[in-house]
Design a protein around this motif. Sequence first.
Motif, PDB file in Angstrom:
ATOM      1  N   PRO A 154       7.440   5.715  -0.274  1.00 42.50           N
ATOM      2  CA  PRO A 154       7.295   4.256  -0.160  1.00 42.50           C
ATOM      3  C   PRO A 154       5.835   3.808  -0.279  1.00 42.50           C
ATOM      4  O   PRO A 154       5.549   2.772  -0.896  1.00 42.50           O
ATOM      5  CB  PRO A 154       7.860   3.962   1.239  1.00 42.50           C
ATOM      6  CG  PRO A 154       8.825   5.078   1.500  1.00 42.50           C
ATOM      7  CD  PRO A 154       8.228   6.287   0.838  1.00 42.50           C
ATOM      8  N   ALA A 155       4.905   4.582   0.273  1.00 44.45           N
ATOM      9  CA  ALA A 155       3.496   4.182   0.208  1.00 44.45           C
ATOM     10  C   ALA A 155       2.991   4.205  -1.231  1.00 44.45           C
ATOM     11  O   ALA A 155       2.259   3.297  -1.665  1.00 44.45           O
ATOM     12  CB  ALA A 155       2.645   5.089   1.096  1.00 44.45           C
ATOM     13  N   LEU A 158       4.330   1.213  -2.979  1.00 47.05           N
ATOM     14  CA  LEU A 158       3.567   0.022  -2.567  1.00 47.05           C
ATOM     15  C   LEU A 158       2.269  -0.072  -3.375  1.00 47.05           C
ATOM     16  O   LEU A 158       1.882  -1.145  -3.856  1.00 47.05           O
ATOM     17  CB  LEU A 158       3.257   0.147  -1.060  1.00 47.05           C
ATOM     18  CG  LEU A 158       2.520  -0.978  -0.361  1.00 47.05           C
ATOM     19  CD1 LEU A 158       3.437  -2.182  -0.170  1.00 47.05           C
ATOM     20  CD2 LEU A 158       2.014  -0.520   1.016  1.00 47.05           C
ATOM     21  N   LEU A 159       1.605   1.072  -3.547  1.00 50.30           N
ATOM     22  CA  LEU A 159       0.340   1.083  -4.289  1.00 50.30           C
ATOM     23  C   LEU A 159       0.553   0.814  -5.777  1.00 50.30           C
ATOM     24  O   LEU A 159      -0.263   0.137  -6.404  1.00 50.30           O
ATOM     25  CB  LEU A 159      -0.376   2.422  -4.098  1.00 50.30           C
ATOM     26  CG  LEU A 159      -1.523   2.374  -3.099  1.00 50.30           C
ATOM     27  CD1 LEU A 159      -1.028   1.960  -1.728  1.00 50.30           C
ATOM     28  CD2 LEU A 159      -2.264   3.693  -3.032  1.00 50.30           C
ATOM     29  N   HIS A 161       2.848  -1.055  -7.082  1.00 54.23           N
ATOM     30  CA  HIS A 161       3.074  -2.505  -7.187  1.00 54.23           C
ATOM     31  C   HIS A 161       1.734  -3.247  -7.219  1.00 54.23           C
ATOM     32  O   HIS A 161       1.510  -4.142  -8.058  1.00 54.23           O
ATOM     33  CB  HIS A 161       3.923  -2.955  -5.989  1.00 54.23           C
ATOM     34  CG  HIS A 161       4.470  -4.337  -6.098  1.00 54.23           C
ATOM     35  ND1 HIS A 161       3.755  -5.454  -5.722  1.00 54.23           N
ATOM     36  CD2 HIS A 161       5.662  -4.791  -6.537  1.00 54.23           C
ATOM     37  CE1 HIS A 161       4.502  -6.527  -5.932  1.00 54.23           C
ATOM     38  NE2 HIS A 161       5.660  -6.163  -6.427  1.00 54.23           N
ATOM     39  N   ALA A 162       0.841  -2.864  -6.320  1.00 55.68           N
ATOM     40  CA  ALA A 162      -0.472  -3.525  -6.254  1.00 55.68           C
ATOM     41  C   ALA A 162      -1.318  -3.184  -7.480  1.00 55.68           C
ATOM     42  O   ALA A 162      -2.057  -4.036  -7.997  1.00 55.68           O
ATOM     43  CB  ALA A 162      -1.189  -3.118  -4.965  1.00 55.68           C
ATOM     44  N   THR A 192      -7.165   5.486 -15.506  1.00 56.29           N
ATOM     45  CA  THR A 192      -7.691   6.386 -14.461  1.00 56.29           C
ATOM     46  C   THR A 192      -7.651   5.733 -13.083  1.00 56.29           C
ATOM     47  O   THR A 192      -7.744   6.424 -12.066  1.00 56.29           O
ATOM     48  CB  THR A 192      -9.126   6.842 -14.779  1.00 56.29           C
ATOM     49  OG1 THR A 192      -9.964   5.692 -14.895  1.00 56.29           O
ATOM     50  CG2 THR A 192      -9.169   7.642 -16.072  1.00 56.29           C
ATOM     51  N   SER A 193      -7.498   4.401 -13.029  1.00 62.12           N
ATOM     52  CA  SER A 193      -7.476   3.752 -11.711  1.00 62.12           C
ATOM     53  C   SER A 193      -6.190   4.061 -10.943  1.00 62.12           C
ATOM     54  O   SER A 193      -6.172   3.985  -9.715  1.00 62.12           O
ATOM     55  CB  SER A 193      -7.651   2.236 -11.841  1.00 62.12           C
ATOM     56  OG  SER A 193      -6.593   1.678 -12.585  1.00 62.12           O
ATOM     57  N   ALA A 196      -6.701   7.325  -9.105  1.00 62.20           N
ATOM     58  CA  ALA A 196      -7.811   7.078  -8.166  1.00 62.20           C
ATOM     59  C   ALA A 196      -7.311   6.271  -6.972  1.00 62.20           C
ATOM     60  O   ALA A 196      -7.699   6.524  -5.818  1.00 62.20           O
ATOM     61  CB  ALA A 196      -8.952   6.336  -8.878  1.00 62.20           C
ATOM     62  N   LEU A 197      -6.449   5.305  -7.241  1.00 62.17           N
ATOM     63  CA  LEU A 197      -5.921   4.473  -6.152  1.00 62.17           C
ATOM     64  C   LEU A 197      -5.026   5.305  -5.231  1.00 62.17           C
ATOM     65  O   LEU A 197      -5.116   5.210  -3.996  1.00 62.17           O
ATOM     66  CB  LEU A 197      -5.145   3.297  -6.750  1.00 62.17           C
ATOM     67  CG  LEU A 197      -4.539   2.334  -5.751  1.00 62.17           C
ATOM     68  CD1 LEU A 197      -5.625   1.688  -4.895  1.00 62.17           C
ATOM     69  CD2 LEU A 197      -3.732   1.255  -6.468  1.00 62.17           C
ATOM     70  N   THR A 200      -6.633   7.322  -2.597  1.00 61.73           N
ATOM     71  CA  THR A 200      -7.200   6.679  -1.397  1.00 61.73           C
ATOM     72  C   THR A 200      -6.218   6.703  -0.226  1.00 61.73           C
ATOM     73  O   THR A 200      -6.605   6.363   0.896  1.00 61.73           O
ATOM     74  CB  THR A 200      -7.593   5.203  -1.663  1.00 61.73           C
ATOM     75  OG1 THR A 200      -6.411   4.446  -1.921  1.00 61.73           O
ATOM     76  CG2 THR A 200      -8.556   5.076  -2.827  1.00 61.73           C
ATOM     77  N   LEU A 201      -4.964   7.085  -0.489  1.00 60.05           N
ATOM     78  CA  LEU A 201      -3.986   7.140   0.612  1.00 60.05           C
ATOM     79  C   LEU A 201      -4.365   8.234   1.602  1.00 60.05           C
ATOM     80  O   LEU A 201      -4.696   9.344   1.186  1.00 60.05           O
ATOM     81  CB  LEU A 201      -2.585   7.444   0.057  1.00 60.05           C
ATOM     82  CG  LEU A 201      -1.760   6.268  -0.439  1.00 60.05           C
ATOM     83  CD1 LEU A 201      -0.465   6.787  -1.058  1.00 60.05           C
ATOM     84  CD2 LEU A 201      -1.453   5.286   0.674  1.00 60.05           C
ATOM     85  N   PRO A 202      -4.281   7.929   2.900  1.00 60.69           N
ATOM     86  CA  PRO A 202      -4.610   8.966   3.883  1.00 60.69           C
ATOM     87  C   PRO A 202      -3.546  10.070   3.886  1.00 60.69           C
ATOM     88  O   PRO A 202      -2.390   9.830   3.568  1.00 60.69           O
ATOM     89  CB  PRO A 202      -4.622   8.207   5.214  1.00 60.69           C
ATOM     90  CG  PRO A 202      -4.022   6.880   4.974  1.00 60.69           C
ATOM     91  CD  PRO A 202      -3.898   6.651   3.505  1.00 60.69           C
TER      92      PRO A 202
ATOM     93  N   ASP B 169      -2.024  -8.563  -3.333  1.00 62.14           N
ATOM     94  CA  ASP B 169      -0.650  -8.087  -3.512  1.00 62.14           C
ATOM     95  C   ASP B 169      -0.310  -7.022  -2.473  1.00 62.14           C
ATOM     96  O   ASP B 169       0.761  -7.047  -1.867  1.00 62.14           O
ATOM     97  CB  ASP B 169      -0.492  -7.512  -4.924  1.00 62.14           C
ATOM     98  CG  ASP B 169       0.933  -7.034  -5.170  1.00 62.14           C
ATOM     99  OD1 ASP B 169       1.719  -7.829  -5.709  1.00 62.14           O
ATOM    100  OD2 ASP B 169       1.260  -5.892  -4.810  1.00 62.14           O
ATOM    101  N   ALA B 179       5.876   0.369   4.548  1.00 59.84           N
ATOM    102  CA  ALA B 179       5.957   1.629   3.787  1.00 59.84           C
ATOM    103  C   ALA B 179       5.299   2.789   4.520  1.00 59.84           C
ATOM    104  O   ALA B 179       4.734   3.687   3.882  1.00 59.84           O
ATOM    105  CB  ALA B 179       5.324   1.439   2.394  1.00 59.84           C
ATOM    106  N   GLN B 188      -8.044   1.596   5.024  1.00 56.25           N
ATOM    107  CA  GLN B 188      -8.710   2.691   4.297  1.00 56.25           C
ATOM    108  C   GLN B 188      -8.465   2.560   2.795  1.00 56.25           C
ATOM    109  O   GLN B 188      -9.393   2.691   1.993  1.00 56.25           O
ATOM    110  CB  GLN B 188      -8.201   4.046   4.797  1.00 56.25           C
ATOM    111  CG  GLN B 188      -8.801   5.199   3.981  1.00 56.25           C
ATOM    112  CD  GLN B 188      -8.340   6.560   4.464  1.00 56.25           C
ATOM    113  OE1 GLN B 188      -8.185   6.786   5.670  1.00 56.25           O
ATOM    114  NE2 GLN B 188      -8.125   7.474   3.523  1.00 56.25           N
TER     115      GLN B 188
END
Lengths: 203, 203
Positions: A154-155, A158-159, A161-162, A192-193, A196-197, A200-202, B169, B179, B188
């Motif tokens: 799910p995380a 979520l990313l 989507h953003a 590449t973003s 990279a994004l 950033t998830l912990p 978003d 999520a 973060q």
Amino acid sequence: MTTATPSPTPRTRLSPAQRRTQLLELGFRLLATHSLDELSIDLLAEEAGISRGLMYHYFGGKQGFYEAVVQHAADDLYARTAPPDHGEPMERLLASLAGYVDYVVANHAGYRSLVKAATGGNDNLRAIYDTTFAALADRFFTADPGGLVIPDTPAVRLLIHAWQAMVEDLVLTWCDSPAGLSREDLLQVITTSLPALIDTLPG
Amino acid sequence: MTTATPSPTPRTRLSPAQRRTQLLELGFRLLATHSLDELSIDLLAEEAGISRGLMYHYFGGKQGFYEAVVQHAADDLYARTAPPDHGEPMERLLASLAGYVDYVVANHAGYRSLVKAATGGNDNLRAIYDTTFAALADRFFTADPGGLVIPDTPAVRLLIHAWQAMVEDLVLTWCDSPAGLSREDLLQVITTSLPALIDTLPG
């Protein structure tokens, strides 16, 4: 020497489905110079040279016509961003995003009109827009042996989507003002973003 | 033993500016349960217990009232995201973004109504929205000795604009459905994604 009178090009009779598609493409082209609100049945009937009655026959009414135009544009976008069947994951993502960039560049004003209509409160158009971007996101997760390997959580969804919101903003703004970035630079950034994004998830 | 009758709380007379601010805050609170279109002068006058005439005196009319509500909310957002004067660049960015997240969480539905109105075609509201996010972006570049050190180039500004769209978003979607991400996880991601995104620029 005999001269043959050239035979007239045989008049092609379009099937109702072909005719409908032609009208939807005309509708989308008109969005480049008109907002969705300005795109009336009357305007389209006039541009297409057909009667209002036939327009109502094809689309039911104004709202049905709007939805058909947006759905057609969404289907077109989905088809044009199909990744190639083979290649490295990042190359395939790049090819898919190149399809997106080229689509937005070619239909810049119309695409912006659609986004405005979809985000501004028309719930049916919003649903088509959301469904399309969810389907684009699903491509990352569907059984796709050569696809980008990212975990389906799910995380991450979520990313993604953003990230889609970011890519849309970036490409639309770049069309207005490229800020020194070439098409290839832009493609590098949006491709590449994504990893990279997700990085950033912990955890 | 004598009993003193408690003296009534003295009635505070608000200045016109205070009264206007109070009305704008009420207007913004009402946006949590109404779209901007539903937020009429009549509704606000009724909720505030004042006459329609006084509402027109303060705001000129419906559009003036909308713009005042949105401008007030934008000013509030700007103030709440002020970074602290001292600290490491990334800590200061994190503090500023914590202000943003907490603002959106506290005013989720109202904030969504404003975004919808601003992106859906109301040009004056769009201008307030764009000006606010441009001012937030400017914070990265203004003479700010402890700020995040990123080069001020057109390409970086293009990316910050897109990053803002992504953050908006992400935070709005997270409010609906977290999520599995805590507030700290979310912070973060949005904080570290800015330098990560800028790192994707070629050259």
